[in-house]
Write a protein that holds these residues in place. Structure first.
Motif: not given
Length: 546
Positions: A489-512
């Motif tokens: 579960s912690y491993f899944g949480f870390i991987l999911g958080m990586a995707i969430l951070f991508a949304y916050l950091l990558l302007p191509q994903l439209g959420v920045t």
């Protein structure tokens, strides 16, 4: 009413619900398969131009690998607590009040956007291309104009409202009726996707020629003035056009670009676990391997189809055309004429390209019916999942009692009031999404918001051996060691958080952008205020009673 002032726990025991076991394990598998939207076009149209050099097929495979520990964590949770309103119950037990705030903000409010999106899918991927193909193949401009009207803003608005209304009436008749119809929805979707792959794979020799002829006839029928080269050779014109605007159609492979596509693919595969919202209605939902089949097996199946579509589309049309279509659709590099064609006339989604290049009315009808079927199911799952969450929140006294959203019809075994409440709540969002051109700027946060619900439910699974110890010891996974449950579960949480951070950091994903962030934060704050108001009223009621 239970005291909600203690944030560590809301209600430890729940009344027996009025839901019925309407779904089998296979029904839930079909449900998750269709909910993931194998018809969603953005993996193929958003990813390539946003991340040039990325490999879409590889990104799909990586996303599936990321989804494995997340689906495992959900399987632990749903086996331990096979209840209605799954994500809310999981997070409530693990995090107290934050379970309400996270799920209210990430799902209940934001899935209103998905109701509007499903109407867009129904109109743009199903109904409109059906009329366009019928018009072109029968040389009937009136049918072609009908297709153009359907995919116009007012056409999408009309279709979306009718679809949401019909879905509400349909679902309030009971889940058993839905389950019967869902089998046909799954069959039509599977046939349509298989035909799309067949057209890409076995009609590739004449694919571009047929597509160019279709576009030329379509433009002629609607009397649209465009550059002559566009009508004579649509595929080559688009490639040449985006290159003139400085876009490189032959980028070298990039691992970083491939990883950038992963969050886009996850907008599909993350919904593999959505059936946990109605586990109370699924037979054998308390069986771990049954849950794993529903929550992971469906993701594997959808990922397989997505990879096949991406592979054979590139084979049939060329990777350069796919990249050029992506760049022009998102307005990154193209002339106004090209953007008009790909945005408002023939949108280069895989199913539409297959219908246009097939040269067959029968093939076009089957593909269209499948995409209509899946779009209808997506509308259904928006209402089914959220109404079960509203039921659970209402049962805990966190929603206004006057609304009676926790009421289950004793004959139909569905929360009828919650369905109608959510229909009326969706109308302003449908109107905004259909008619306000800037709406997407405000609402791209939906991908991030829904994502953080899945991520925090995955984190909630790490609390099974502590916060859910009693249920765990009485469940089928009682023999699973605590360290194994926590590690996965912690491993899944870390991987999911990586995707969430991508949304916050990558302007191509439209959420920045500032507006998108403001909307996400505003909805989160609103959800906190809803909880605060409900807990305050709960305290006042209890004081008055004493």
């Amino acid at each position: 009413m239970q005291n909600k002032n203690n944030d560590k726990t809301f209600v430890q025991s729940r009344p027996v619900s009025g839901f019925s076991k309407a779904m089998s394990v296979w029904d839930a598998f079909f449900y998750n398969f269709l909910t993931m939207g194998v018809i969603f076009p953005w993996t193929f149209l958003w990813g390539p131009a946003s991340f040039p050099g990325g490999n879409v097929q590889l990104a799909i495979l990586i996303t599936l690998i990321i989804q494995i520990p997340i689906s495992l964590a959900y399987s632990f949770l749903s086996t331990t607590l096979p209840v209605s309103g799954g994500d809310y119950i999981f997070q409530k037990r693990a995090f107290g009040k934050w379970g309400f705030i996270v799920v209210m903000s990430g799902f209940v409010i934001w899935i209103l956007q998905w109701v509007a999106l499903s109407g867009w899918l129904f109109a743009t991927l199903g109904l409109a291309p059906l009329f366009l193909c019928l018009g072109v193949y029968t040389n009937n401009p009136s049918l072609t104009q009908m297709g153009m009207s359907i995919q116009s803003p007012f056409g999408i608005l009309f279709v979306s409202i009718l679809l949401a209304l019909f879905t509400t009436v349909f679902l309030t008749r009971g889940m058993r009726l839905y389950v019967k119809i869902q089998k046909y929805l799954f069959a039509f979707t599977l046939i349509a996707i298989s035909i799309v792959i067949y057209v890409f794979a076995f009609k590739s020799n004449n694919f571009n020629l047929n597509l160019n002829n279709f576009v030329a006839n379509l433009i002629h029928q609607i009397n649209l003035k465009v550059p002559q080269g566009l009508t004579h050779n649509f595929t080559e014109f688009i490639k040449t056009d985006v290159q003139k605007h400085g876009f490189n159609l032959k980028p070298s492979f990039s691992w970083l670009a491939t990883l950038g596509i992963v969050p886009i693919v996850w907008t599909s595969l993350q919904w593999a676990t959505y059936s946990v919202e109605q586990s109370d209605e699924i037979a054998e939902a308390n069986k771990f391997y049954k849950q794993l089949f529903m929550l992971l097996g469906s993701a594997v199946a959808v990922a397989g189809f997505l990879i096949l579509i991406a592979h054979f589309e590139n084979q049939a049309t060329s990777s350069e055309f796919v990249l050029a279509a992506s760049a022009s659709y998102w307005g990154q590099a193209a002339s106004p004429e090209t953007i008009t064609i790909v945005k408002s006339v023939i949108q280069p989604f895989p199913n539409i390209l297959a219908m246009a290049a097939s040269g067959s009315i029968l093939i076009s009808i089957f593909i269209s019916l499948g995409f209509i079927a899946n779009s209808f199911q997506i509308t259904c799952n928006c209402f089914i999942g959220v109404t079960r969450i509203l039921y659970a929140m209402g049962t805990d006294g966190l929603l206004p009692r006057k609304l009676s959203l926790e009421t289950i019809d004793p004959i139909r075994h569905v929360p009828v009031r919650a369905h109608w409440f959510y229909f009326f709540a969706s109308l302003p969002v449908i109107i905004g999404y259909s008619l306000i051109s800037e709406w997407s700027t405000y609402s791209l946060g939906v991908t991030f918001a829904c994502g953080y619900v899945f991520v925090f439910s995955t984190l909630a699974a790490t609390r099974i051996p502590t916060k859910m110890k009693t249920e765990w010891s009485n469940s089928e996974i009682h023999s699973f060691p605590a360290w194994l449950i926590k590690s996965i579960s912690y491993f899944g949480f870390i991987l999911g958080m990586a995707i969430l951070f991508a949304y916050l950091l990558l302007p191509q994903l439209g959420v920045t952008g500032d507006i998108a962030n403001f909307v996400v934060i505003g909805i989160f704050v609103l959800s906190y205020l809803l909880y605060w108001n409900a807990s305050r009223k709960s305290s006042l009621v209890e004081k008055e009673y004493k």
